[in-house]
Design a protein around this motif. Structure first.
Motif, PDB file in Angstrom:
ATOM      1  N   THR A 184      24.091  30.233  70.176  1.00  0.00           N
ATOM      2  CA  THR A 184      23.159  29.092  70.175  1.00  0.00           C
ATOM      3  C   THR A 184      23.919  27.831  69.761  1.00  0.00           C
ATOM      4  OG1 THR A 184      22.619  29.363  67.836  1.00  0.00           O
ATOM      5  CG2 THR A 184      21.151  30.491  69.377  1.00  0.00           C
ATOM      6  N   GLY A 185      23.269  26.700  69.912  1.00  0.00           N
ATOM      7  CA  GLY A 185      23.841  25.456  69.395  1.00  0.00           C
ATOM      8  C   GLY A 185      23.831  25.446  67.874  1.00  0.00           C
ATOM      9  N   THR A 186      22.795  26.034  67.291  1.00  0.00           N
ATOM     10  CA  THR A 186      22.716  26.117  65.823  1.00  0.00           C
ATOM     11  C   THR A 186      23.931  26.876  65.295  1.00  0.00           C
ATOM     12  OG1 THR A 186      20.313  26.196  66.056  1.00  0.00           O
ATOM     13  CG2 THR A 186      21.209  26.808  63.917  1.00  0.00           C
ATOM     14  N   LEU A 210      27.021  24.723  65.494  1.00  0.00           N
ATOM     15  CA  LEU A 210      27.092  23.763  64.374  1.00  0.00           C
ATOM     16  C   LEU A 210      27.531  24.473  63.099  1.00  0.00           C
ATOM     17  CD1 LEU A 210      23.964  21.890  65.546  1.00  0.00           C
ATOM     18  CD2 LEU A 210      25.982  20.650  64.747  1.00  0.00           C
ATOM     19  N   PHE A 225      17.295  16.664  65.620  1.00  0.00           N
ATOM     20  CA  PHE A 225      16.740  18.006  65.518  1.00  0.00           C
ATOM     21  C   PHE A 225      17.321  18.639  64.256  1.00  0.00           C
ATOM     22  CE2 PHE A 225      16.852  22.577  66.591  1.00  0.00           C
ATOM     23  CZ  PHE A 225      15.513  22.773  66.819  1.00  0.00           C
ATOM     24  N   THR A 246      20.992  20.026  63.409  1.00  0.00           N
ATOM     25  CA  THR A 246      22.183  19.212  63.142  1.00  0.00           C
ATOM     26  C   THR A 246      22.596  19.399  61.672  1.00  0.00           C
ATOM     27  OG1 THR A 246      21.386  17.547  64.705  1.00  0.00           O
ATOM     28  CG2 THR A 246      23.134  16.861  63.218  1.00  0.00           C
ATOM     29  N   ASP A 277      27.494  16.199  67.075  1.00  0.00           N
ATOM     30  CA  ASP A 277      26.511  17.121  67.648  1.00  0.00           C
ATOM     31  C   ASP A 277      26.207  16.581  69.045  1.00  0.00           C
ATOM     32  OD1 ASP A 277      24.342  18.562  68.500  1.00  0.00           O
ATOM     33  OD2 ASP A 277      23.209  18.398  66.633  1.00  0.00           O
ATOM     34  N   SER A 326      24.612  18.063  71.466  1.00  0.00           N
ATOM     35  CA  SER A 326      23.629  18.948  72.106  1.00  0.00           C
ATOM     36  C   SER A 326      22.769  18.302  73.180  1.00  0.00           C
ATOM     37  CB  SER A 326      22.718  19.563  71.040  1.00  0.00           C
ATOM     38  OG  SER A 326      23.488  20.397  70.215  1.00  0.00           O
ATOM     39  N   HIS A 327      22.630  16.963  73.137  1.00  0.00           N
ATOM     40  CA  HIS A 327      21.853  16.274  74.184  1.00  0.00           C
ATOM     41  C   HIS A 327      22.774  15.615  75.203  1.00  0.00           C
ATOM     42  CE1 HIS A 327      18.190  15.494  71.293  1.00  0.00           C
ATOM     43  NE2 HIS A 327      18.551  16.760  71.340  1.00  0.00           N
ATOM     44  N   SER A 361      24.695  22.499  72.097  1.00  0.00           N
ATOM     45  CA  SER A 361      23.741  23.553  72.448  1.00  0.00           C
ATOM     46  C   SER A 361      23.774  23.754  73.964  1.00  0.00           C
ATOM     47  CB  SER A 361      22.329  23.120  72.037  1.00  0.00           C
ATOM     48  OG  SER A 361      21.359  23.967  72.611  1.00  0.00           O
ATOM     49  N   ASN A 394      21.063  25.447  75.162  1.00  0.00           N
ATOM     50  CA  ASN A 394      19.699  25.965  75.211  1.00  0.00           C
ATOM     51  C   ASN A 394      18.915  25.403  76.415  1.00  0.00           C
ATOM     52  OD1 ASN A 394      16.879  24.631  73.948  1.00  0.00           O
ATOM     53  ND2 ASN A 394      17.042  26.843  73.929  1.00  0.00           N
ATOM     54  N   LYS A 397      18.625  21.730  77.978  1.00  0.00           N
ATOM     55  CA  LYS A 397      19.773  20.845  77.746  1.00  0.00           C
ATOM     56  C   LYS A 397      20.447  20.495  79.085  1.00  0.00           C
ATOM     57  CE  LYS A 397      19.169  20.757  73.354  1.00  0.00           C
ATOM     58  NZ  LYS A 397      18.379  21.905  73.044  1.00  0.00           N
ATOM     59  N   GLY A 436      22.553  29.411  74.239  1.00  0.00           N
ATOM     60  CA  GLY A 436      23.996  29.432  74.010  1.00  0.00           C
ATOM     61  C   GLY A 436      24.443  28.144  73.355  1.00  0.00           C
TER      62      GLY A 436
HETATM   63  C1  LIG Z   1      20.442  17.624  68.516  1.00  0.00           C
HETATM   64  C2  LIG Z   1      20.350  19.130  68.501  1.00  0.00           C
HETATM   65  N1  LIG Z   1      21.234  19.814  67.765  1.00  0.00           N
HETATM   66  C3  LIG Z   1      21.208  21.166  67.724  1.00  0.00           C
HETATM   67  C4  LIG Z   1      20.271  21.895  68.418  1.00  0.00           C
HETATM   68  C5  LIG Z   1      20.242  23.380  68.274  1.00  0.00           C
HETATM   69  O1  LIG Z   1      20.561  24.025  69.438  1.00  0.00           O
HETATM   70  P1  LIG Z   1      20.013  25.502  69.749  1.00  0.00           P
HETATM   71  O2  LIG Z   1      18.542  25.398  69.994  1.00  0.00           O
HETATM   72  O3  LIG Z   1      20.786  25.931  70.937  1.00  0.00           O
HETATM   73  O4  LIG Z   1      20.318  26.339  68.545  1.00  0.00           O
HETATM   74  C6  LIG Z   1      19.335  21.222  69.207  1.00  0.00           C
HETATM   75  C7  LIG Z   1      18.323  21.980  69.987  1.00  0.00           C
HETATM   76  O5  LIG Z   1      17.370  21.478  70.487  1.00  0.00           O
HETATM   77  C8  LIG Z   1      19.368  19.799  69.243  1.00  0.00           C
HETATM   78  O6  LIG Z   1      18.465  19.110  69.959  1.00  0.00           O
END
Ligand SMILES: Cc1ncc(COP(=O)(O)O)c(C=O)c1O
Length: 417
Positions: free
Chosen positions: A73-75, A78, A100, A103, A170, A172-173, A194, A196, A199, A206
């Motif tokens: 995941t993106g989480t 991070l 989100f 971060t 980060d 992710s966007h 991310s 996800n 995205k 992922g």
């Molecule tokens: C800015 C930001 N960082 C991190 C994440 C976390 O990513 P994930 O949902 O893949 O864990 C998101 C998910 O929406 C996000 O918008």
């Protein structure tokens, strides 16, 4: 269209086509074939081989970085990035207050403290506010390219240098976004993304970490990719190689089917972003003279990825009409994809940030920010709504229909008061 009565008040809906009007990611035959082939090839990849290596190589070359490590995941990306940057107990990391939560939340799992800094009226990190929060324990500052609009990386890089802080991103966007022609995710010591569902580049679920720094790379591997990958990729002579079997004890690998989907999607990303850029510009131009609505300011240096088009609402220009009532009228017109940011919001109000000790025993003595300490994050969030950004020519009529709906509702604002 602007003359006809509002659908919310009994008129006809302006958008006749039933929704959904925007679905993401776009799944093609090539994606289906790639995932089906992966199903036959392997559904578990414990090292850097097969589709995992292919995706990491493709992402590294797309971004122009030396190392990419995919994650579940993106989480997780991070989390691995912060762990690899050696953020630990007592360290502070400055995070924009409007993002989100992921971060910042992985920092809690390293014993560190996310320090929320207010944003400016564009929703980007306010560097005066960030500077005000620097202490002897501050280790890093995080750039978040919210909605795919790059932060001003010239000033952020100088800010981090001037204060001796590590810059992390980060992204992710913001897959494929750029600042002065350089991709977001390549300005700091490392970046986490991310992959996800919605995205700009999607694996379904992922994420990945990108870095040029080999030490950081080894530590990302040790954080969540133990054993075979660590054995094969960390040189045997390196002092960290002896930890290869267990790493730091977490397993955060991407699923091969997810990797196959992202790998099949990546070659189309540039085209998607070009299309989005054209349609976003068209929507902003159409909304230029509409009272009550402001498009985002896009600096000339910025190439956004337009994860969404954030618009600002100015109720004073519409007789004080509340945003929720305005949006109810917009949705009644059939523009059902218009919404307000939900979980991308001011972090200070979340119970986890207000009272982390309620869930995390090590944080019993921590208090969250005062409610009025992050006023601009609250204001920007309260006055933002967003549109999807389409990328195909055949969707231009939908984009036009949506902006026409916003213009129609704005012109009838007084009927809604
Ligand atoms: C800015 C930001 N960082 C991190 C994440 C976390 O990513 P994930 O949902 O893949 O864990 C998101 C998910 O929406 C996000 O918008």
């Amino acid at each position: 269209m602007t003359d006809s009565p509002l659908a919310l008040l009994g008129g006809e809906s302006a958008v006749a086509t039933p929704g959904p009007h925007f679905t993401w990611p776009v799944i093609t035959e090539a994606d289906r074939e790639a995932v089906a082939a992966q199903l036959e090839a392997s559904v578990s990849i414990p090292d850097r081989s097969g589709v995992v290596a292919e995706l990491e190589d493709a992402l590294a070359s797309f971004l122009g970085v030396r190392h990419v490590v995919t994650t579940c995941t993106g989480t997780a990306a991070l989390h691995s990035m912060y762990a690899a940057a050696r953020i630990g107990p007592g360290d502070e990391v400055i995070v924009p207050a409007l993002t989100f939560h992921a971060t910042a939340t992985p920092l809690f799992h390293l014993g560190a403290d996310p320090v929320l800094a207010d944003v400016d009226n564009r929703g980007q990190l306010d560097l005066d506010e960030a500077a005000r929060r620097i202490t002897a324990r501050t280790r890093a500052v995080v750039a978040v390219h919210l909605w795919g609009l790059p932060e001003d990386m010239d000033t952020l890089v100088s800010f981090a240098d001037e204060h001796g802080l590590m810059l992390l991103e980060d992204g992710s966007h913001a897959h494929g976004a750029a600042w002065n022609g350089r991709r977001t995710g390549t300005f700091g010591a490392a970046a986490a993304f991310s992959l996800n569902g919605p995205k700009p580049l999607s694996a379904g679920e992922g994420g990945f970490v990108a870095t040029d720094d080999s030490e950081l790379y080894y530590r990302v591997l040790l954080h969540g990719q133990y054993n075979k990958r660590c054995h094969r990729e960390i040189p045997a002579t390196h002092p960290l190689a002896r930890f290869a079997v267990t790493g730091m004890g977490l397993k955060l690998r991407i699923h091969p089917l997810a990797a196959a989907l992202a790998h099949a999607q990546l070659p189309r990303l540039e085209g998607h972003l070009d299309g989005r850029q054209a349609i976003a510009a068209r929507m902003c131009a159409a909304l230029d003279d509409v009272p009550g609505i402001r498009g985002p300011h896009v600096p000339v240096s910025a190439r956004p990825s337009w994860y969404a088009l954030p618009l600002r609402y100015e109720p004073a220009e519409l007789g004080g009409l509340p945003l929720e009532r305005f949006l109810a009228a917009v949705r009644a017109e059939g523009a059902t994809e218009v919404d307000r940011p939900g979980s991308t919001c001011p972090l200070g109000g979340h119970p986890l940030f207000q009272a982390p000790g309620g869930l995390l025993p090590g944080y019993a003595d921590r208090q969250g920010p005062a409610v009025d300490d992050l006023p601009t994050a609250e204001h920007v969030h309260a006055t933002t709504f967003k549109l999807p950004v389409w990328h195909r020519e055949e969707d231009i009529r939908l984009a036009d229909a949506y902006t026409a709906v916003l213009a129609k509702v704005a012109s009838h604002a007084k009927d809604l008061l």
